[in-house]
Design a protein around this motif. Structure first.
Motif, PDB file in Angstrom:
ATOM      1  N   LEU A   1       0.834  -1.209   0.000  1.00  0.00           N
ATOM      2  CA  LEU A   1       0.000   0.000   0.000  1.00  0.00           C
ATOM      3  C   LEU A   1       0.869   1.259   0.000  1.00  0.00           C
ATOM      4  O   LEU A   1       1.612   1.512   0.941  1.00  0.00           O
ATOM      5  CB  LEU A   1      -0.918  -0.001   1.226  1.00  0.00           C
ATOM      6  N   GLY A   2       0.784   2.013  -1.076  1.00  0.00           N
ATOM      7  CA  GLY A   2       1.601   3.215  -1.213  1.00  0.00           C
ATOM      8  C   GLY A   2       2.883   2.972  -1.979  1.00  0.00           C
ATOM      9  O   GLY A   2       3.320   3.825  -2.743  1.00  0.00           O
ATOM     10  N   THR A   3       3.481   1.808  -1.793  1.00  0.00           N
ATOM     11  CA  THR A   3       4.736   1.496  -2.482  1.00  0.00           C
ATOM     12  C   THR A   3       4.497   0.973  -3.888  1.00  0.00           C
ATOM     13  O   THR A   3       5.169   1.385  -4.842  1.00  0.00           O
ATOM     14  CB  THR A   3       5.546   0.474  -1.669  1.00  0.00           C
ATOM     15  N   LEU A   4       3.536   0.075  -4.035  1.00  0.00           N
ATOM     16  CA  LEU A   4       3.249  -0.530  -5.333  1.00  0.00           C
ATOM     17  C   LEU A   4       1.921  -0.073  -5.918  1.00  0.00           C
ATOM     18  O   LEU A   4       1.717  -0.161  -7.130  1.00  0.00           O
ATOM     19  CB  LEU A   4       3.270  -2.051  -5.220  1.00  0.00           C
ATOM     20  N   VAL A   5       1.023   0.377  -5.074  1.00  0.00           N
ATOM     21  CA  VAL A   5      -0.270   0.886  -5.539  1.00  0.00           C
ATOM     22  C   VAL A   5      -0.516   2.262  -4.943  1.00  0.00           C
ATOM     23  O   VAL A   5      -0.037   2.578  -3.856  1.00  0.00           O
ATOM     24  CB  VAL A   5      -1.429  -0.071  -5.170  1.00  0.00           C
ATOM     25  N   ASP A   6      -1.272   3.064  -5.676  1.00  0.00           N
ATOM     26  CA  ASP A   6      -1.599   4.429  -5.254  1.00  0.00           C
ATOM     27  C   ASP A   6      -2.870   4.376  -4.412  1.00  0.00           C
ATOM     28  O   ASP A   6      -3.982   4.497  -4.926  1.00  0.00           O
ATOM     29  CB  ASP A   6      -1.791   5.310  -6.496  1.00  0.00           C
TER      30      ASP A   6
ATOM     31  N   HIS B   1       7.844   4.008   2.590  1.00  0.00           N
ATOM     32  CA  HIS B   1       7.585   4.580   3.913  1.00  0.00           C
ATOM     33  C   HIS B   1       8.798   4.360   4.805  1.00  0.00           C
ATOM     34  O   HIS B   1       9.165   3.210   5.096  1.00  0.00           O
ATOM     35  CB  HIS B   1       6.363   3.921   4.544  1.00  0.00           C
ATOM     36  N   ALA B   2       9.384   5.451   5.252  1.00  0.00           N
ATOM     37  CA  ALA B   2      10.564   5.333   6.107  1.00  0.00           C
ATOM     38  C   ALA B   2      10.252   4.601   7.401  1.00  0.00           C
ATOM     39  O   ALA B   2      11.067   3.820   7.901  1.00  0.00           O
ATOM     40  CB  ALA B   2      11.132   6.726   6.403  1.00  0.00           C
ATOM     41  N   TRP B   3       9.038   4.806   7.954  1.00  0.00           N
ATOM     42  CA  TRP B   3       8.693   4.114   9.209  1.00  0.00           C
ATOM     43  C   TRP B   3       8.694   2.600   9.008  1.00  0.00           C
ATOM     44  O   TRP B   3       9.083   1.850   9.915  1.00  0.00           O
ATOM     45  CB  TRP B   3       7.343   4.595   9.729  1.00  0.00           C
ATOM     46  N   ASP B   4       8.265   2.151   7.842  1.00  0.00           N
ATOM     47  CA  ASP B   4       8.223   0.727   7.515  1.00  0.00           C
ATOM     48  C   ASP B   4       9.647   0.169   7.445  1.00  0.00           C
ATOM     49  O   ASP B   4       9.956  -0.898   7.984  1.00  0.00           O
ATOM     50  CB  ASP B   4       7.512   0.561   6.169  1.00  0.00           C
ATOM     51  N   LEU B   5      10.520   0.907   6.784  1.00  0.00           N
ATOM     52  CA  LEU B   5      11.904   0.463   6.642  1.00  0.00           C
ATOM     53  C   LEU B   5      12.643   0.472   7.977  1.00  0.00           C
ATOM     54  O   LEU B   5      13.465  -0.412   8.241  1.00  0.00           O
ATOM     55  CB  LEU B   5      12.627   1.352   5.629  1.00  0.00           C
ATOM     56  N   ARG B   6      12.353   1.452   8.816  1.00  0.00           N
ATOM     57  CA  ARG B   6      13.005   1.488  10.134  1.00  0.00           C
ATOM     58  C   ARG B   6      12.665   0.238  10.936  1.00  0.00           C
ATOM     59  O   ARG B   6      13.529  -0.346  11.603  1.00  0.00           O
ATOM     60  CB  ARG B   6      12.577   2.734  10.905  1.00  0.00           C
ATOM     61  N   ALA B   7      11.405  -0.166  10.890  1.00  0.00           N
ATOM     62  CA  ALA B   7      10.985  -1.347  11.642  1.00  0.00           C
ATOM     63  C   ALA B   7      11.649  -2.605  11.094  1.00  0.00           C
ATOM     64  O   ALA B   7      12.083  -3.477  11.859  1.00  0.00           O
ATOM     65  CB  ALA B   7       9.467  -1.482  11.594  1.00  0.00           C
ATOM     66  N   ALA B   8      11.728  -2.720   9.766  1.00  0.00           N
ATOM     67  CA  ALA B   8      12.400  -3.876   9.159  1.00  0.00           C
ATOM     68  C   ALA B   8      13.884  -3.861   9.488  1.00  0.00           C
ATOM     69  O   ALA B   8      14.479  -4.910   9.784  1.00  0.00           O
ATOM     70  CB  ALA B   8      12.191  -3.849   7.645  1.00  0.00           C
TER      71      ALA B   8
ATOM     72  N   ASP C   1       6.361   8.131   2.848  1.00  0.00           N
ATOM     73  CA  ASP C   1       6.911   8.771   4.040  1.00  0.00           C
ATOM     74  C   ASP C   1       8.411   8.912   3.810  1.00  0.00           C
ATOM     75  O   ASP C   1       9.150   7.943   3.966  1.00  0.00           O
ATOM     76  CB  ASP C   1       6.614   7.896   5.268  1.00  0.00           C
ATOM     77  N   PRO C   2       8.880  10.090   3.417  1.00  0.00           N
ATOM     78  CA  PRO C   2      10.290  10.253   3.036  1.00  0.00           C
ATOM     79  C   PRO C   2      11.237  10.013   4.206  1.00  0.00           C
ATOM     80  O   PRO C   2      10.868  10.222   5.368  1.00  0.00           O
ATOM     81  CB  PRO C   2      10.359  11.708   2.563  1.00  0.00           C
ATOM     82  N   PRO C   3      12.447   9.576   3.912  1.00  0.00           N
ATOM     83  CA  PRO C   3      13.433   9.363   4.977  1.00  0.00           C
ATOM     84  C   PRO C   3      13.781  10.665   5.688  1.00  0.00           C
ATOM     85  O   PRO C   3      13.770  11.752   5.097  1.00  0.00           O
ATOM     86  CB  PRO C   3      14.653   8.814   4.220  1.00  0.00           C
ATOM     87  N   ALA C   4      14.113  10.542   6.959  1.00  0.00           N
ATOM     88  CA  ALA C   4      14.627  11.661   7.734  1.00  0.00           C
ATOM     89  C   ALA C   4      16.140  11.756   7.506  1.00  0.00           C
ATOM     90  O   ALA C   4      16.762  10.790   7.054  1.00  0.00           O
ATOM     91  CB  ALA C   4      14.325  11.442   9.213  1.00  0.00           C
TER      92      ALA C   4
END
Length: 228
Positions: free
Chosen positions: A14-19, A181-188, A204-207
């Motif tokens: 959601l958001g990454t592959l689909v709008d 989503h940066a929050w998604d990547l942080r958790a992974a 969600d752009p990276p900080a």
């Protein structure tokens, strides 16, 4: 990144592959064709805020786990009430919007290209049923599609990312988590997965403090970076 370091790719959906916002907007316009764009945006925000709030409530233990279908139905009722629509059939139709989200222009070809080189795992907060419909509608190609429903939770709960690790049979550091989503990547990343940020208009752009392994403008760019 050298080729042997990655054995499989794990994709947010959601958001990454689909709008996702575009799909929900379309559903709102079908629900209430007479409303203008500013009101559509307000109703879209109402939907998104409800989903985010209630998923967080599940994560915090404030309410029992509910699959995304139930939360979508709640959001649809809120939106319909705000739009002055009281037709139960129209509300039920709106609730299915999350299964009819359009892919980004590069998604289908990008996944096909990456799938020639790597196993692809979808990892989504969408329910199993919603994910099946979404994959079919958007033409997403997977070797395995996993729902957070199987962990009875939602990302960014570590239990959701462990689903992908378990299915892959590989250590976390041999998996590349791909998300907008940066929050998604942080958790992974916290669980040991490698990470790739793909820019999307609704992400969600990276900080400045984020240190992901890869950054790409689209899936073609990601494929070039990992030699696919």
């Amino acid at each position: 990144m050298s080729e042997p370091q990655i054995d499989a790719l794990v994709f947010d959906v959601l958001g990454t592959l689909v709008d996702e916002p575009a799909g929900i907007r379309a559903g709102i316009r079908r629900l209430a064709p007479a409303i203008g764009d500013p009101d559509v945006e307000k109703l879209l925000a109402l939907w998104q805020q409800h989903i985010e709030r209630e998923q967080q409530s599940v994560l915090d233990g404030g309410r029992p786990h509910l699959a995304s279908d139930a939360l979508d139905l709640e959001a649809a009722r809120l939106v319909a009430d705000a739009a002055g629509v009281d037709d139960p059939a129209a509300v039920a139709e709106l609730a299915l919007t999350g299964r009819r989200l359009p892919p980004w222009p590069d998604t289908v070809a990008g996944l096909a290209r990456l799938a020639e080189r790597y196993p692809l795992i979808g990892l989504s907060n969408a329910s199993r049923t919603a994910l099946l419909g979404l994959n079919s509608h958007a033409g997403l190609r997977w070797h395995q599609a996993l729902s957070a429903e199987d962990a009875r939770s939602y990302k960014p709960d570590p239990a959701v990312y462990r689903l992908a690790v378990a299915v892959s049979g590989r250590p976390p550091e041999r998996l590349l988590m791909v998300a907008a989503h940066a929050w998604d990547l942080r958790a992974a990343q916290a669980l040991g997965l490698r990470t790739a940020y793909v820019a999307r208009p609704v992400g969600d752009p990276p900080a400045p403090s984020d240190r992901f392994d890869l950054y790409a403008d689209d899936l073609a760019g990601l494929a070039a970076l990992i030699g696919a």
